[in-house]
Structures are given as structure tokens and as C-alpha cells.
Design an enzyme around this catalytic site. Structure first.
Site, short mmCIF file in Angstrom:
data_model
loop_
_atom_site.label_atom_id
_atom_site.label_comp_id
_atom_site.label_asym_id
_atom_site.label_seq_id
_atom_site.Cartn_x
_atom_site.Cartn_y
_atom_site.Cartn_z
N HIS A 79 17.39 -35.69 -13.32
CA HIS A 79 16.50 -36.33 -12.67
C HIS A 79 15.46 -35.37 -12.23
O HIS A 79 14.40 -35.16 -11.54
CB HIS A 79 17.40 -35.80 -11.46
CG HIS A 79 18.53 -35.95 -11.15
ND1 HIS A 79 19.69 -36.79 -11.21
CD2 HIS A 79 19.79 -35.28 -11.85
CE1 HIS A 79 20.53 -37.08 -11.62
NE2 HIS A 79 20.84 -36.24 -11.97
N LYS A 136 12.22 -13.55 -14.04
CA LYS A 136 11.46 -12.47 -14.69
C LYS A 136 10.08 -12.50 -15.68
O LYS A 136 9.16 -12.08 -15.69
CB LYS A 136 12.69 -11.83 -15.16
CG LYS A 136 13.26 -11.12 -14.68
CD LYS A 136 13.90 -9.69 -14.21
CE LYS A 136 12.26 -9.42 -12.70
NZ LYS A 136 13.29 -9.92 -11.95
N ARG A 143 4.31 0.72 -6.35
CA ARG A 143 4.23 -0.25 -5.58
C ARG A 143 3.47 -1.54 -5.84
O ARG A 143 3.60 -2.26 -4.47
CB ARG A 143 4.09 0.34 -3.79
CG ARG A 143 4.94 1.22 -4.12
CD ARG A 143 4.42 2.35 -3.10
NE ARG A 143 4.63 1.59 -1.64
CZ ARG A 143 5.26 2.54 -0.74
NH1 ARG A 143 6.06 2.79 -0.64
NH2 ARG A 143 4.88 1.67 1.11
N GLU A 153 6.89 -12.96 -13.74
CA GLU A 153 6.07 -12.55 -12.88
C GLU A 153 5.98 -11.57 -13.85
O GLU A 153 4.89 -10.49 -13.70
CB GLU A 153 7.35 -11.90 -11.62
CG GLU A 153 8.49 -10.84 -12.48
CD GLU A 153 8.94 -10.23 -11.74
OE1 GLU A 153 8.54 -9.97 -9.74
OE2 GLU A 153 10.65 -10.32 -10.86
N CYS A 175 0.83 -0.84 0.20
CA CYS A 175 0.11 0.07 0.24
C CYS A 175 1.12 1.17 0.10
O CYS A 175 2.14 1.08 0.27
CB CYS A 175 -1.15 0.40 1.24
SG CYS A 175 -1.56 -1.00 1.72
N LYS A 184 6.46 -4.26 -5.17
CA LYS A 184 7.71 -3.86 -5.12
C LYS A 184 7.87 -4.00 -4.10
O LYS A 184 9.52 -4.69 -4.37
CB LYS A 184 7.85 -1.90 -5.86
CG LYS A 184 8.89 -1.58 -5.81
CD LYS A 184 9.66 -2.51 -6.87
CE LYS A 184 11.42 -2.00 -7.24
NZ LYS A 184 11.80 -3.06 -8.01
N TRP A 220 -2.72 -2.81 -1.32
CA TRP A 220 -2.94 -3.59 -1.92
C TRP A 220 -3.55 -4.67 -1.21
O TRP A 220 -3.05 -5.29 0.24
CB TRP A 220 -1.46 -4.12 -2.27
CG TRP A 220 -0.66 -4.94 -2.87
CD1 TRP A 220 -0.33 -5.43 -3.99
CD2 TRP A 220 -0.02 -6.23 -2.60
NE1 TRP A 220 -0.46 -7.19 -4.59
CE2 TRP A 220 0.11 -7.54 -2.98
CE3 TRP A 220 -0.12 -6.89 -0.87
CZ2 TRP A 220 0.14 -8.40 -2.65
CZ3 TRP A 220 0.44 -8.24 -0.13
CH2 TRP A 220 0.73 -8.88 -1.21
N GLY A 273 -0.12 -2.38 6.12
CA GLY A 273 0.26 -3.15 7.25
C GLY A 273 -0.62 -4.53 7.24
O GLY A 273 -1.32 -4.35 6.53
#
Ligand code: AGP
Length: 608
Positions: free
Chosen positions: A503, A484, A27, A487, A2, A603, A74, A99
Site C-alpha cells: 500500500h 532505535k 539526560r 535515534e 536539563c 533521556k 538542553w 523546564g
């Protein structure tokens, strides 16, 4: 993560608040809102999705007032809807929060039992109700703020408005960063200096436990016990970096192309180019004496640490214990208090990395921070700070910070080797000369590979799964390439040690699975060629990223071969990072995803 902004002054604030939120978009967020006090009344506008939606709301229903707070959310608790968007209101109190209030359920039950009516699914709403209750019960605003802070537990950066005091913003910090900006006849509040850059470069960072009463003439800061405290007022350099895209389509593209320049800043801080040696980096950590080194970080920073592990072990003969920060502190690693620990973090605010730092500090280790944000919590809590000097990194996908982290780790590893006598003066000079070549070679690569990468990215954008392979320091790089790509393009990708192919992963190989092989012509090259032959024998499509010698030596029929200059082993990870960054970037552009703010990502992850 946030974002919070606040302004108290004499001019209208709502438009400037939204502009400041735009500088916090990097962010990551999924809704936003603004609240002001106008004519003695608290008013707010909120909207789901991007800030353009909030701007539309404000055009339809403008908000007046010369004091206000605003927020990009967020979502942690509750869906990303307008109903759950901040600011949260109740009974003359407005709150924005970054938070997690960890004891919100207990508080919600208690407040509900005493008649509070909750209208959202968020943890934050309990803060508004607590403040309103205390104020209703006769507490003054400051007393109510202090009492609330004594009740809540968890991580928070808070900004609060009380309807009956249109001249004051209350703020508090415990975990996520919060900065006060000093203006002329007005004051500002923001999650970081980037948000406040157009208003002021005079910044005071609150520290954990601080809370503040901010009026247009200045701020009073208190500690968690209510004692008046003073925090330093510093000049933020962020404003000096033009935080805009220039002539690039995205911040990520700009930051990829900034790497030759910012790498030279990072190297200049650690290397004496005249004498070709690493300069004394810190008197807080004596690498000559530590018996071992712990490394911890998250995401791309962790992968930089994995490459750093190879270097500290090879050049400084230092045993390195490394893990992702969310696992590190729960493994109860037998740590020697004589050891040192390095924490790598672009933002310097990642909650898991900070928690691992505190774990090592409790065990008596000397703490070093490899960070891009010197004013950050991780930097502040470390014995030694090793800045990477990459400049503000706005794109959520880390690029220039990654290669600058690598440059700093390489310099530290060579310096540690010198201090421990495991690197001779001649070897140091040769390694430093290689490092000094990086800006030039990076510029050369960035100017040459783009056309082929764009062609290749168009094909990659049609794929569902991609495998990256590498050996030695190219193995963590394979994982970084996969990170990279996934995402920002949302294509599933995995990075594997090439030797692990047989394997398990080889079962995935068919004509639909492109395999990107990162293989400079180093001591692993021949073995990696064998792995590629195994892939080719099963119809797999190979994309080889190698150097001139490797391209000449490889007789393989590949889908594509990207040829880079021959480089010394110690700088190969930084140079080979460039095509994998560009590959991810252009693939995402073809996919039409939100390159700078990929879905669900922030971010800096300031919650565990
Ligand atoms: C990298 O592309 C990601 N955005 C993410 O993995 C990031 O590296 C990680 O969250 C760590 O962030 P930090 O460096 O700010 O601690």
C-alpha cells in the site's frame, strides 16, 4: 532534559558540582555552567558543548566557594551558546532552571519596561530579573522567592543563589523533578537521586508547588501558599546500582546485556514461579470489572504499549484504546469512568504522558503507572504503580526498560485474563512457564548473535534508509527497531506492518534499501514470507530475523538471516528485541555517533 545540582556546606564545591553534572549527562545537554559565592561575590563559569569544556574553563579560572549551583542545558529557548548557558546572573542573583517559563514573554516585556537589561535569549533570565527586582524593592529573599513563584507560570525546577546570603540555596519545583540530599554538615540538591548518589542516599523529593530554603544544616520546605510542609525522607536505592559502564564501551551496551538479569527481577515481582501463576498485582485496579483499558505513552514506551494492546485484547478480551500521549488527550476519546488507564514511562516524568494521565484522572478512570522510577511524578499521581525494576537506565536509547515494560505488561495481561475468566488456570501456567524462560533464553541469544550482528551493522552503517517489517506483535517491534536505529545512528528508518508493504512502501524498494523483516515462525510467518518475496522480486536486500523453524522453512535468498531459538509467542517480542537493539547499537558504533547521548535527544522529555 536539563540537569540541576547544588551543594551548600563548608568544603569547596565547584569540582563536586561538575562531577554531579556528569551523572546527569545521560539526560542530554548542549552547554553547562557553575556558579558559586566566594568572598561575598557571585562568580560563574559556563561553556558550550560537553562538560570537558567546562572543566577546562575551571582549570583556567578556578571557582572557590563552599556554596554553589550548576546546570546542564538542553536548549528550549535560545541557541546552545555560552551566552545562553545557565546559571543566569543579574544584580546579585544566580538562577539555574529545568523546564519552560510559559509567560516569560509577558514578564520580559514588563521587566524591560521597568529598566531591566536582558542579555540572553532564554526564558529563564526573567526569573533572575524578577528576583533581583523584588529584592531591590525591599523584599527579603524568601519573600522575593515566594513572590516570583506566584508570578511565573509553566514547568520549572529551579535553584537560586542570592549574593548577599552565602549560606542558602533556594529551590522550587513545579513539573520537572527536584530532590534534596541530606549530608553530614552539608546539603545537596539535584534533578534526581543519580546525581546525588556519591554524596548521600538520603533523599527528599519536592512535589509540584513546593519551594525550599536549603542551608548546610538542613532544609525548610514550603508549599505554594508559603505554608511550612514536611516531605518524606527516603533511602534511595540508586546508589546500590553501580551507575557506571563496567567493562562496556557505552551505557547502552551495558544495559542491553543487563536484560537477562533485570527481566528476572521484573518477573519475580509479578509471578509465583512455584505455582506458575501471576500474583495479585493491585487492589486499586480490578481488571475483572473494567469495561475497557486506555494506554498512553511516548516513544519506545508507546511501542511497548502497542504490544501490550495485542496481549490485553487477546488474553483478557479487554478492548484497548491507545495513542501516543501527545495526541491522546486531544482526541476527546469517549472514556468510561469505570475504565482503567495505564501509563508507561521509564522516567515517570515525560510531560505528555503525565498530561494524558491527568486527563484520564479528570475523567474518573483508575490510573496505573508502569514505571522504572517509583519516586517519579507519574508514579505518585497514579492509583496503582507497576514497577518494571530495570534499574537506572542511563543510555538515552531505551533498551532494558523496553523489555521490562513488555514483561510487566505480559504479566498484567495474563493476570487480567485470569481475573476475567478468559485465561484458564492451565493456560496461565503455560504462559507463566514461557515468561519464566526469558532470562535463560535472553542470555543464550546475547551470547550467540553478536558476531553476525556486528558484520551486518558494518553494512547497515553505509545505508541511507532502512525499512523494518513485522506482523502481529512483530509490527510494533519493527517500529521499535526503526526508532532505535534512527535515534542513535541518525540513519532514516521506518517500521511498517508487513501487510502494508503493497500500500505504498514497496515503491521504496531497490538494491539500496535494506529491508529488515522480523518474523518468528508464528501464524503470520507464511504471509510475511510472501511479503519478502515481493521485496526480493524488486531487487530489495532482505535481512531476516527469525527462529530455527522459520530459517528452515524460508527458501528465500536473503542478505543475512539471524536465527533465534524457537520461543513461545508471548515472549517473542522480548527475545526478538535483542537483535534489533544490538543492530542499532553496533551500527551507531560504526557510525561513530554519541551512542549514549545522541544529538538533540534527552533521556526524559519533561517539556510538552
Ligand atoms: C527511546 O529509545 C527514546 N529515548 C524515547 O522514545 C523514550 O522512550 C520516550 O521519550 C519516553 O520516555 P519515558 O519512557 O521516560 O516516558
Amino acid at each position: 532534559m536539563c540537569g540541576i545540582v547544588g551543594i551548600v556546606g563548608s568544603q569547596p564545591v565547584s569540582e563536586r558540582l561538575v562531577d554531579a553534572l556528569k551523572r546527569l549527562e545521560y539526560r542530554g545537554y548542549d552547554s553547562a555552567g557553575v556558579a558559586t559565592i566566594d568572598g561575598g561575590r557571585l562568580k560563574r563559569r559556563r561553556a558550550e558543548g560537553k562538560l570537558i569544556n567546562l572543566e577546562t574553563r575551571l582549570k583556567e579560572e578556578p571557582l572557590a566557594g563552599s556554596i554553589g549551583i550548576a546546570h546542564t542545558r538542553w536548549a528550549t529557548h535560545g541557541a546552545p551558546t555560552e551566552r545562553n548557558a545557565h546559571p543566569h546572573f543579574t544584580d546579585g542573583v544566580a538562577v539555574v532552571h529545568n523546564g519552560i517559563i510559559e509567560n516569560f514573554a509577558e514578564l520580559k516585556d514588563e521587566l524591560t519596561a521597568s529598566g531591566a537589561e536582558f542579555r540572553t535569549d532564554t526564558d529563564t533570565e526573567v526569573v533572575a530579573h524578577l528576583l533581583a527586582k523584588y529584592h531591590r524593592d525591599g523584599m527579603g529573599r524568601r519573600e522575593a522567592m515566594h513572590a516570583m513563584l506566584k508570578r511565573v507560570t509553566g514547568a520549572y525546577a529551579l535553584a537560586v543563589l542570592f549574593e548577599d546570603d552565602p549560606s542558602t540555596i533556594m529551590a522550587a519545583r513545579n513539573g520537572p523533578p527536584l530532590a534534596i540530599g541530606h549530608g553530614d554538615g552539608e546539603m545537596f540538591l539535584g534533578s534526581d537521586a543519580i546525581a546525588l548518589a556519591p554524596f548521600t542516599n538520603e533523599i527528599t523529593y519536592l512535589i509540584d508547588g513546593d519551594w525550599a530554603v536549603i542551608g548546610k544544616a538542613g532544609a525548610h520546605i514550603f508549599d505554594i501558599d508559603g505554608n511550612v510542609v514536611t516531605r518524606p525522607r527516603q533511602i534511595s536505592m540508586v546508589a546500590a546500582y553501580m551507575v557506571d559502564k563496567g567493562n562496556h564501551r557505552h551505557f547502552m551496551e551495558k544495559e542491553i546485556y543487563e536484560q537477562p538479569e533485570v527481566i528476572s527481577h521484573a518477573l519475580g515481582h509479578y509471578i509465583n514461579f512455584i505455582e506458575n501463576r501471576v500474583t495479585a498485582v493491585s487492589d486499586a485496579i480490578d481488571f475483572a470489572k473494567v469495561p475497557s483499558l486506555a494506554l498512553s505513552a511516548c516513544g519506545t514506551a508507546y511501542l511497548a504499549g502497542l504490544i501490550g494492546k495485542y496481549w490485553f485484547e487477546r488474553y483478557a478480551r479487554l478492548p484497548v484504546e491507545i495513542d501516543v500521549a501527545s495526541e491522546f488527550r486531544y482526541r476527546e476519546i469517549p472514556l468510561s469512568p469505570q475504565s482503567a488507564a495505564l501509563f508507561i514511562s521509564q522516567s515517570g516524568e515525560t510531560a505528555d504522558t503525565l498530561a494524558s494521565l491527568r486527563y484520564c484522572k479528570e475523567h474518573g478512570l483508575k490510573i496505573g503507572a508502569v514505571v522504572n522510577t517509583r519516586e517519579s511524578t507519574i508514579a505518585r499521581e497514579s492509583d496503582a504503580v507497576f514497577p518494571i525494576l530495570a534499574g537506572p537506565e542511563i543510555g538515552v536509547a531505551s533498551t532494558k526498560a523496553f523489555t521490562c515494560q513488555l514483561a510487566v505488561l505480559a504479566a498484567l495481561a495474563v493476570g487480567a485474563g485470569r481475573a476475567r475468566g478468559t485465561v484458564s488456570e492451565q493456560e496461565e501456567q503455560a504462559l507463566v512457564r514461557s515468561l519464566a524462560e526469558m532470562p535463560r533464553i535472553m542470555g543464550q541469544v546475547l551470547n550467540s548473535v553478536q558476531p553476525k550482528i556486528e558484520l551486518l551493522s558494518r553494512e547497515l552503517s553505509k545505508c541511507r534508509d532502512v525499512l523494518y517489517l513485522g506482523r502481529g506483535t512483530s509490527f510494533p517491534l519493527a517500529m521499535e527497531g526503526a526508532l532505535k536505529l534512527k535515534e542513535i545512528s541518525y540513519i532514516h528508518a521506518e517500521g511498517y506492518a508487513a501487510g502494508e508493504l503493497k500500500h505504498g512502501p514497496i515503491a521504496l524498494i531497490d538494491e539500496n534499501m535494506p529491508v529488515i523483516v522480523i518474523a518468528p515462525h508464528d501464524r503470520f510467518f507464511d504471509k510475511t514470507v510472501s511479503n519478502m518475496q515481493e521485496v526480493a522480486a524488486r531487487g530489495g536486500r532482505i535481512i531476516l530475523i527469525t527462529d530455527e523453524t522459520g530459517a528452515a522453512a524460508s527458501k528465500l535468498d536473503t542478505m543475512h538471516t539471524i536465527v533465534l531459538p524457537n520461543v513461545d509467542e508471548i515472549i517473542a517480542p522480548m527475545i526478538f528485541a535483542l537483535p534489533i537493539q544490538l543492530l542499532a547499537y553496533h551500527t551507531a558504533v560504526f557510525m561513530g555517533t554519541d551512542v549514549d547521548q545522541p544529538r538533540n535527544l534527552a533521556k526524559s522529555v519533561t517539556v510538552e
